[in-house]
Design an enzyme around this catalytic site. Structure first.
Site, PDB file in Angstrom:
ATOM      1  N   ARG A  70       0.840  -1.200   0.000  1.00 28.12           N
ATOM      2  CA  ARG A  70       0.000   0.000   0.000  1.00 28.12           C
ATOM      3  C   ARG A  70       0.882   1.260   0.000  1.00 28.12           C
ATOM      4  O   ARG A  70       0.584   2.258  -0.645  1.00 28.12           O
ATOM      5  CB  ARG A  70      -0.891  -0.042   1.243  1.00 28.12           C
ATOM      6  CG  ARG A  70      -1.947   1.002   1.296  1.00 28.12           C
ATOM      7  CD  ARG A  70      -3.192   0.591   0.556  1.00 28.12           C
ATOM      8  NE  ARG A  70      -4.167   1.670   0.604  1.00 28.12           N
ATOM      9  CZ  ARG A  70      -5.451   1.519   0.367  1.00 28.12           C
ATOM     10  NH1 ARG A  70      -5.945   0.340   0.045  1.00 28.12           N
ATOM     11  NH2 ARG A  70      -6.270   2.553   0.426  1.00 28.12           N
ATOM     12  N   HIS A 114     -18.135  13.877   0.307  1.00 27.67           N
ATOM     13  CA  HIS A 114     -18.701  12.660   0.911  1.00 27.67           C
ATOM     14  C   HIS A 114     -20.220  12.782   0.935  1.00 27.67           C
ATOM     15  O   HIS A 114     -20.748  13.835   1.322  1.00 27.67           O
ATOM     16  CB  HIS A 114     -18.145  12.499   2.332  1.00 27.67           C
ATOM     17  CG  HIS A 114     -18.688  11.299   3.027  1.00 27.67           C
ATOM     18  ND1 HIS A 114     -18.428  10.015   2.600  1.00 27.67           N
ATOM     19  CD2 HIS A 114     -19.514  11.180   4.108  1.00 27.67           C
ATOM     20  CE1 HIS A 114     -19.050   9.155   3.383  1.00 27.67           C
ATOM     21  NE2 HIS A 114     -19.714   9.837   4.309  1.00 27.67           N
ATOM     22  N   GLY A 148      -7.755  10.586   9.022  1.00 31.54           N
ATOM     23  CA  GLY A 148      -8.906   9.777   9.416  1.00 31.54           C
ATOM     24  C   GLY A 148      -9.817   9.462   8.231  1.00 31.54           C
ATOM     25  O   GLY A 148      -9.537   9.831   7.086  1.00 31.54           O
ATOM     26  N   ASP A 150     -13.016  10.442   6.671  1.00 27.84           N
ATOM     27  CA  ASP A 150     -14.039  11.486   6.584  1.00 27.84           C
ATOM     28  C   ASP A 150     -14.109  12.328   7.856  1.00 27.84           C
ATOM     29  O   ASP A 150     -15.201  12.711   8.307  1.00 27.84           O
ATOM     30  CB  ASP A 150     -15.412  10.857   6.241  1.00 27.84           C
ATOM     31  CG  ASP A 150     -15.364  10.065   4.947  1.00 27.84           C
ATOM     32  OD1 ASP A 150     -14.598  10.444   4.041  1.00 27.84           O
ATOM     33  OD2 ASP A 150     -16.082   9.054   4.838  1.00 27.84           O
TER      34      ASP A 150
HETATM   35  C1  GAR Z   1     -20.392  10.767  -4.746  1.00 27.42           C
HETATM   36  O1  GAR Z   1     -21.660  10.808  -4.158  1.00 27.42           O
HETATM   37  C2  GAR Z   1     -19.309  10.875  -3.691  1.00 27.42           C
HETATM   38  O2  GAR Z   1     -19.638  11.692  -2.627  1.00 27.42           O
HETATM   39  C3  GAR Z   1     -19.192   9.431  -3.259  1.00 27.42           C
HETATM   40  O3  GAR Z   1     -19.223   8.721  -4.454  1.00 27.42           O
HETATM   41  C4  GAR Z   1     -20.095   9.398  -5.357  1.00 27.42           C
HETATM   42  C5  GAR Z   1     -19.376   9.510  -6.682  1.00 27.42           C
HETATM   43  O4  GAR Z   1     -20.268   9.911  -7.687  1.00 27.42           O
HETATM   44  N1  GAR Z   1     -17.978   9.239  -2.509  1.00 27.42           N
HETATM   45  C6  GAR Z   1     -17.916   8.477  -1.423  1.00 27.42           C
HETATM   46  O5  GAR Z   1     -18.856   7.791  -1.016  1.00 27.42           O
HETATM   47  C7  GAR Z   1     -16.575   8.499  -0.725  1.00 27.42           C
HETATM   48  N2  GAR Z   1     -16.716   8.098   0.626  1.00 27.42           N
HETATM   49  P1  GAR Z   1     -19.693  10.317  -9.134  1.00 27.42           P
HETATM   50  O6  GAR Z   1     -18.681   9.255  -9.522  1.00 27.42           O
HETATM   51  O7  GAR Z   1     -20.903  10.307 -10.024  1.00 27.42           O
HETATM   52  O8  GAR Z   1     -19.074  11.684  -8.989  1.00 27.42           O
END
Ligand code: GAR
Length: 205
Positions: A70, A114, A148, A150
């Protein structure tokens, strides 16, 4: 982050890339103050990369399983992003945690969107977790990434209602409509005016 001339954005994605598309569309207007100079992903064959290619923006893929550790992935991702000399790195649906080298190199210049109202429902299933909990409102949060999950200082939040007949898809879609608007508005303001953080409180301008 100081205010600059045209703010160079590197955007990292893992999926459909509708948030990326909103940034690409906004940055077509020179008065927006920011330009997407590269798009990176942790997987191939995703619509987010196709959106960048259609816009003529350089792309790169760095998959965790291509590396021996990683840490090696983190180091290579860091160098790849750094080569594009970003003023701001935007995680827009990037479903990996960036590592210590990445955060060290771009300290205070990595933001993440998020789909929940932080500090509630961190992780990769924010809309599902909010629905399961039975909250009546949820939303999206743009924050400065720290070590962390989020947990970083909050730059902006937007609220959406949960409807009685929502499923995860309908709720996430309603969140994403508000989320894209928040992301575009806030990244533009950051790009034009900069921001400071004092005791977790983020001030733009
Ligand atoms: C978004 O809602 C973003 O906030 C979420 O993935 C989606 C991507 O949508 N991210 C997370 O959940 C990260 N923890 P997109 O690919 O259509 O922009």
């Amino acid at each position: 982050m100081p205010a600059g001339s045209d703010c160079r954005l590197v955007v990292l994605v893992s999926g459909g890339g509708t948030n990326l598309q909103a940034l690409l569309d906004a940055s077509a207007d020179p008065s927006y103050g920011a330009t997407v100079v590269a798009v990176g992903a942790d997987r191939d064959d995703i619509e987010g990369l196709a959106r960048a290619e259609r816009a003529g923006v350089p792309t790169f893929v760095r998959k965790v399983d291509q590396f021996t550790s990683r840490g090696h992935w983190d180091s290579t991702l860091t160098d790849t992003v750094a080569a594009f000399e970003p003023d701001l790195v935007v995680l827009a649906g990037f479903m990996k945690l960036v590592g210590p080298e990445f955060l060290g190199r771009f300290a205070g210049r990595v933001v993440n969107t998020h789909p929940a109202l932080c500090p509630s429902f961190p992780g990769t299933s924010g809309p599902a977790d909010a629905l399961a909990y039975g909250v009546k409102v949820t939303g999206a949060t743009l924050f400065v990434v720290d070590e962390g999950v989020d947990t970083g200082p909050i730059i902006a939040q937007t609220v959406v209602p949960v409807q009685d007949d929502d499923d995860v898809a309908s709720l996430h879609e309603r969140i994403k409509v508000a989320e894209r608007q928040m992301l575009v508005d806030t990244v533009g303001r950051i790009a034009r005016d900069g921001f400071t953080i004092n005791d977790r409180k983020v001030r733009i301008g």
